[in-house]
Design a protein around this motif. Structure first.
Motif, PDB file in Angstrom:
ATOM      1  N   VAL A  35       3.590  -3.659  -5.179  1.00  0.00           N
ATOM      2  CA  VAL A  35       3.144  -2.464  -4.939  1.00  0.00           C
ATOM      3  C   VAL A  35       3.783  -1.866  -4.419  1.00  0.00           C
ATOM      4  CG1 VAL A  35       1.004  -1.863  -2.981  1.00  0.00           C
ATOM      5  CG2 VAL A  35       0.876  -3.909  -4.486  1.00  0.00           C
ATOM      6  N   GLU A  36       3.756  -0.333  -4.438  1.00  0.00           N
ATOM      7  CA  GLU A  36       4.626   0.493  -4.104  1.00  0.00           C
ATOM      8  C   GLU A  36       4.588   0.546  -2.494  1.00  0.00           C
ATOM      9  OE1 GLU A  36       2.747   0.782  -6.361  1.00  0.00           O
ATOM     10  OE2 GLU A  36       2.975   2.773  -7.442  1.00  0.00           O
ATOM     11  N   GLY A  37       5.730   0.343  -1.705  1.00  0.00           N
ATOM     12  CA  GLY A  37       5.509   0.352  -0.248  1.00  0.00           C
ATOM     13  C   GLY A  37       4.934  -1.023   0.333  1.00  0.00           C
ATOM     14  N   GLY A  38       4.891  -2.252  -0.480  1.00  0.00           N
ATOM     15  CA  GLY A  38       4.148  -3.241  -0.196  1.00  0.00           C
ATOM     16  C   GLY A  38       5.200  -4.481   0.379  1.00  0.00           C
ATOM     17  N   GLY A  39       6.383  -4.127   0.592  1.00  0.00           N
ATOM     18  CA  GLY A  39       7.463  -5.150   1.238  1.00  0.00           C
ATOM     19  C   GLY A  39       7.763  -4.779   2.628  1.00  0.00           C
ATOM     20  N   GLY A  42       5.827  -1.657   3.930  1.00  0.00           N
ATOM     21  CA  GLY A  42       4.277  -2.056   4.632  1.00  0.00           C
ATOM     22  C   GLY A  42       4.325  -2.709   5.677  1.00  0.00           C
ATOM     23  N   TYR A 145       2.056   6.708   8.843  1.00  0.00           N
ATOM     24  CA  TYR A 145       1.852   5.989   7.945  1.00  0.00           C
ATOM     25  C   TYR A 145       2.356   5.660   6.670  1.00  0.00           C
ATOM     26  CZ  TYR A 145      -1.461   2.534   5.848  1.00  0.00           C
ATOM     27  OH  TYR A 145      -1.908   1.405   5.312  1.00  0.00           O
ATOM     28  N   PRO A 147       3.137   3.445   4.120  1.00  0.00           N
ATOM     29  CA  PRO A 147       2.747   3.292   2.612  1.00  0.00           C
ATOM     30  C   PRO A 147       2.208   4.601   2.177  1.00  0.00           C
ATOM     31  CG  PRO A 147       1.718   1.610   3.896  1.00  0.00           C
ATOM     32  CD  PRO A 147       2.422   2.749   4.846  1.00  0.00           C
ATOM     33  N   ARG A 151       4.033   6.677  -1.121  1.00  0.00           N
ATOM     34  CA  ARG A 151       3.249   7.162  -2.148  1.00  0.00           C
ATOM     35  C   ARG A 151       3.514   8.929  -2.470  1.00  0.00           C
ATOM     36  NH1 ARG A 151       1.649   4.780  -6.178  1.00  0.00           N
ATOM     37  NH2 ARG A 151       2.861   6.657  -7.015  1.00  0.00           N
TER      38      ARG A 151
ATOM     39  N   ASN B 333      -5.025  -3.079  -7.581  1.00  0.00           N
ATOM     40  CA  ASN B 333      -5.703  -4.343  -6.997  1.00  0.00           C
ATOM     41  C   ASN B 333      -5.955  -4.149  -5.529  1.00  0.00           C
ATOM     42  OD1 ASN B 333      -3.031  -4.513  -5.640  1.00  0.00           O
ATOM     43  ND2 ASN B 333      -1.908  -5.081  -7.516  1.00  0.00           N
ATOM     44  N   ARG B 335      -4.674  -5.658  -3.012  1.00  0.00           N
ATOM     45  CA  ARG B 335      -3.350  -5.304  -2.014  1.00  0.00           C
ATOM     46  C   ARG B 335      -3.050  -4.074  -2.243  1.00  0.00           C
ATOM     47  NH1 ARG B 335      -0.006  -6.174   0.883  1.00  0.00           N
ATOM     48  NH2 ARG B 335       2.274  -6.202   0.760  1.00  0.00           N
ATOM     49  N   TYR B 336      -3.044  -3.192  -3.263  1.00  0.00           N
ATOM     50  CA  TYR B 336      -2.627  -1.946  -3.238  1.00  0.00           C
ATOM     51  C   TYR B 336      -3.596  -0.954  -2.314  1.00  0.00           C
ATOM     52  CZ  TYR B 336      -1.037   2.569  -4.836  1.00  0.00           C
ATOM     53  OH  TYR B 336      -0.547   3.815  -4.948  1.00  0.00           O
ATOM     54  N   LEU B 339      -3.324  -1.654   1.392  1.00  0.00           N
ATOM     55  CA  LEU B 339      -2.107  -0.906   1.933  1.00  0.00           C
ATOM     56  C   LEU B 339      -2.284   0.594   1.737  1.00  0.00           C
ATOM     57  CD1 LEU B 339       0.722  -1.726   3.043  1.00  0.00           C
ATOM     58  CD2 LEU B 339       1.568  -1.558   0.870  1.00  0.00           C
ATOM     59  N   HIS B 340      -2.971   1.337   0.606  1.00  0.00           N
ATOM     60  CA  HIS B 340      -2.587   2.563   0.698  1.00  0.00           C
ATOM     61  C   HIS B 340      -4.062   3.286   1.219  1.00  0.00           C
ATOM     62  CE1 HIS B 340       1.411   3.073  -1.114  1.00  0.00           C
ATOM     63  NE2 HIS B 340       0.950   2.031  -1.684  1.00  0.00           N
ATOM     64  N   ARG B 342      -6.316   1.477   3.212  1.00  0.00           N
ATOM     65  CA  ARG B 342      -6.827   0.532   4.482  1.00  0.00           C
ATOM     66  C   ARG B 342      -8.304  -0.097   3.947  1.00  0.00           C
ATOM     67  NH1 ARG B 342      -5.002   4.642   8.285  1.00  0.00           N
ATOM     68  NH2 ARG B 342      -2.996   3.973   9.142  1.00  0.00           N
TER      69      ARG B 342
END
Lengths: 369, 386, 68
Positions: A35-39, A42, A145, A147, A151, B333, B335-336, B339-340, B342
């Motif tokens: 996921v973008e920004g998921g590591g 985020g 914020y 993440p 984006r 998904n 998870r996405y 994160l994006h 909430r």
């Protein structure tokens, strides 16, 4: 048609590189299997903070925080850009000495900061315990914020996203886990803790951290708060440590940190670390004790031996660049990192002198010790 | 030492605790509700539940929420303190919650779950003279309607989304006791319109619910819309305890099967932790039977595909964080989304929107971490031992 | 039992939950969903303590409840 630049890693550093390269007129592709920004992006706090451990760190963070503050009004609402400033809290007179020295050091470099005495600190943050000595206020710091910021930068860059894991990087190419290969004029390794797997010769170690977020409680704190002892915790020893670091989010939630562990590899929330970190926070802010926490999580900071990121041409390479190893400052320094990478690839002026972040500096660093 | 801790004082947990205690074990029963009894025996000051515990030595901890589990220790939070509870054998009877599927108007005051209506009436909600539409799916709809009618409400309609033929086929396989129960309920509900293959498409009314629009286009005026799409197991604690030995999951948290399944699974686990395997093994055939019933129940009342098209772009899906359907529907998904947008990141921790997005988009739940419920900071700082 | 909800006094029956009591008053904007301690939509300030789950809390004589 092959892209001009392939960026491996869709965290905020990769996104900022994509944004800066696109702004320099390059066509960009980002390789991100998750996921973008998921590591680490985020998992972190989203602070835009000027730091002064070294001249090089100061130059990079200050330049980048300025860039963020200029971008602030343009950011979409979901980035929640909040110019709240930071208070570096001094627990005692010794730390007040540091506050005065930092104030003078910043003033010499043209950065306006403010010294708060005990009374002014209480007025600024009534929920801090009484008996603290004071604080250094850094008004230019902000919170976002992250993440959503990631984006935003990716969208603005119009970069295509390749949703496959990168297995290797070569001159002008990225090998993909599905057997495919991506060709590009230049490749940027922005894979964070994963970067050494793709670029031998750079050293990045994961440094685990815990965070906890509360429910929405508007008005509990106004500034990002960090204990000055944080500096001891952050770089003092290689053992486990905790430090009080609290961030009011635009949602009214409080983000409470921080912990540092070297050598911990599992992502699980460790009750021992969580408890230790929270006890430290409560020492500074006793009223935190009764607040409802809704979530805890962990992340891994990409940490280099000299605490400075790798930004520039990879050791011995012609068209492979590294933008990784930003430790806990990836959000803050992402925009300046992007400009450095874009300048390295496309030419043009650099926002700060690039030498201290040269990925090939390792040998020099080793010599100096 | 052989300390037994039972989480959940609904039928499964109560029976498990009683059986374990009869077998000589030291048992602590932890439950987050103000009184024991779970949802089935909610209300009445926990009287039914307390009868189950009469004469056995079970320490009951009410109003106590298990917020974290680490090693063989549970972190339990009560209204005024935190307790570290050690266990050698752990029985998890965490029960189930209602499944909510978003539709326009489901966030209006007056709209709630069907099980919620039942729970609220048992907790003192006054429905005298109120018009109620009971909708959604499952045998619970008749029970809720009967209870509400009994308490003086006017049941404007019962809408079961499952088609009549499927419910009939289900009824054909029921035990005599369950058939008698259904006949009894239907007698109580004489004169109440019961529509099969029908669901609530929208709730309207501005400040609060005034009417619902059914799938066939009919509008029905009402004060309350009680709409629930069956139950989903509470698996958060089990996921946190995954891989741990001496953990026994019983009752609705292992699959929705109603009272009988809970009772026999609870009893078997109670005997087992007390070392009485032969007694526990005797219950196997009944447990198998009860689990088959659970499968039939799930098949019969599975929510239909049309329910996926109810939410509009502006319909809120995650109520805690105010995330609308339109912000979610094109995301890859959960998870996405978390994160994006909430989605699922608020205080209910996705317990409401999780099953909804699983149904709407096929998103599976991801990691579970402590605290599994909102907890005070000082609880996570480490409680006193007990 | 007498309790105060948003500044007005109400009579609550024995063993009534705070959430049910609030619903009985028809308080504007109060939209609990689950009634069993899951959804967190019923949280209210009770005797000064914020974010209490009203559906899991029995009414007590003299209680003060703020719904927002």
């Amino acid at each position: 048609m092959n892209p001009d630049v392939a960026i491996v890693g869709g965290g905020i550093v990769g996104a900022a590189c994509a944004d800066a390269c696109a702004a320099a007129g390059l066509c960009v592709v980002v390789v991100e299997h998750g996921v973008e920004g998921g590591g680490a992006t985020g998992a972190g706090m989203g602070h835009l903070t000027v730091m002064d451990d070294s001249e090089a760190q100061f130059a990079l963070t200050r330049c980048s925080v300025d860039l963020w503050n200029r971008l602030g009004p343009e950011l979409p609402a979901n980035v929640e850009y909040t110019p709240c400033g930071t208070l570096w809290v001094a627990a005692d007179e010794e730390e007040m000495g540091w506050v005065r020295r930092k104030h003078a050091w910043h003033a010499d470099r043209g950065l306006r900061t403010e010294i708060l005495d005990a009374a002014a600190l209480t007025e600024a943050e009534p929920n801090l315990r009484r008996g603290l000595a004071g604080a250094l206020r850094v008004p230019c710091d902000s919170v976002i914020y992250q993440p959503a910021a990631t984006r935003f930068l990716l969208d603005r860059s119009r970069a295509g996203i390749v949703r496959v894991r990168a297995t290797a990087i070569g001159e002008g190419s990225v090998r993909l886990a599905d057997g495919g290969q991506l060709s590009a004029g230049a490749v940027v390794n922005a894979a964070g803790v994963d970067a050494p797997r793709l670029t031998p010769g750079i050293e990045i170690e994961p440094r685990k951290g815990h965070l906890l977020i509360t429910d929405r409680l508007r008005g509990f704190a106004r500034h990002q708060l960090v204990e000055l002892g944080y500096l001891k915790s952050a770089h003092g020893s290689r053992g486990d440590s905790v430090a009080f670091n609290l961030q009011p989010r635009a949602t009214g939630q409080l983000l409470i940190g921080s912990s540092r562990q070297m050598g911990a590899t599992g992502p699980e929330v460790e009750p021992r670390m969580l408890s230790w970190m929270l006890r430290r926070a409560v020492e500074f802010m006793p009223a935190l004790r009764s607040l409802p926490a809704i979530r805890a999580w962990t992340g891994f900071r990409p940490c280099t031996p000299d605490n400075l990121p790798y930004i520039g041409l990879a050791p011995g390479a012609r068209s492979i660049y590294v933008a990784a190893g930003h430790e806990g400052l990836g959000i803050a320094t992402s925009l300046a990192t992007g400009l450095l990478i874009a300048a390295a690839i496309a030419g043009g002026p650099t926002p700060v002198p690039p030498a201290p972040y040269d990925p090939a500096r390792k040998a020099a660093h080793a010599h100096s010790h | 030492m052989n300390r037994v801790v039972v989480i959940g004082a609904g039928p499964a947990g109560l029976i498990a605790a009683a059986c374990a205690a009869q077998g000589g074990r030291q048992v602590t029963l932890v439950d987050d509700n103000p009184e024991p009894g779970g949802q089935l025996w909610r209300g009445g000051g926990g009287g039914v539940a307390r009868q189950k515990l009469e004469g056995v030595n079970v320490a009951l901890l009410n109003g106590a929420r298990v917020v974290a589990a680490h090693g063989n220790t549970l972190t339990v939070e009560t209204r005024d303190r935190a307790i570290a509870l050690h266990w050698d054998q752990l029985i998890v009877a965490a029960g189930a919650r209602e499944r909510f599927l978003p539709f326009p108007g489901w966030t209006l005051p007056g709209a709630m779950g069907a099980g919620a209506m039942q729970a609220f009436i048992k907790s003192g909600l006054d429905v005298r003279g109120k018009r109620i539409v009971v909708a959604g799916t499952g045998p619970i709809l008749l029970a809720v309607a009967a209870l509400a009618k009994d308490k003086g409400a006017e049941i404007a309609a019962i809408c079961e989304q499952a088609p009549a033929w499927r419910v009939r086929r289900f009824a054909f396989h029921l035990s005599m006791a369950k058939i008698l129960e259904a006949i009894h309920l239907k007698r109580k509900l004489r004169g109440v319109p019961l529509y099969y293959g029908t669901w609530v498409r929208e709730a309207e009314g501005g400040e609060r619910v005034r009417r619902v629009i059914l799938s066939d286009g009919r509008a029905i005026d009402c004060d309350y819309a009680a709409c629930g799409y069956g139950l989903v197991p509470n698996t958060e604690l089990l996921r946190l305890l995954e891989g741990r030995e001496n953990v026994h999951a019983v009752g609705e948290c292992t699959g929705i099967g109603g009272y009988l399944k809970s009772a026999v699974e609870g009893a078997a686990a109670g005997y087992r932790v007390a070392g009485d395997d032969s007694q526990a093994n005797k219950l196997r055939p009944v447990i198998e039977q009860a689990r088959k019933f659970a499968v039939r129940l799930e098949r019969t009342f599975a929510p239909r595909a049309e329910l996926r098209s109810l939410p509009r772009d502006e319909t809120v899906v995650c109520r805690c964080e105010g995330v609308a359907f339109g912000a979610l529907r094109d995301l890859p998904n959960w998870r996405y989304a978390k994160l994006h947008t909430r989605c699922g990141m608020g205080p209910c921790q996705g317990r409401v929107c999780g099953p909804a997005v699983e149904f709407l988009f096929g998103w599976k739940p991801d990691s579970t971490r402590p605290p599994v419920l909102p907890a005070r900071v000082d609880t996570l700082m480490g409680g006193s031992d007990a | 039992m007498r309790i105060r909800i948003d500044g007005r006094e109400f009579e609550a029956p024995e063993q009534c939950s705070v959430a049910a009591a609030i619903l009985n008053t028809g308080a504007a904007g109060f939209a609990p969903l689950c009634g069993m301690g899951i959804c967190m939509q019923c949280r209210a300030t009770v005797d000064g303590a914020p974010l209490m789950q009203a559906c899991q809390l029995p009414c007590r004589e003299g209680m003060t409840v703020e719904t927002r």
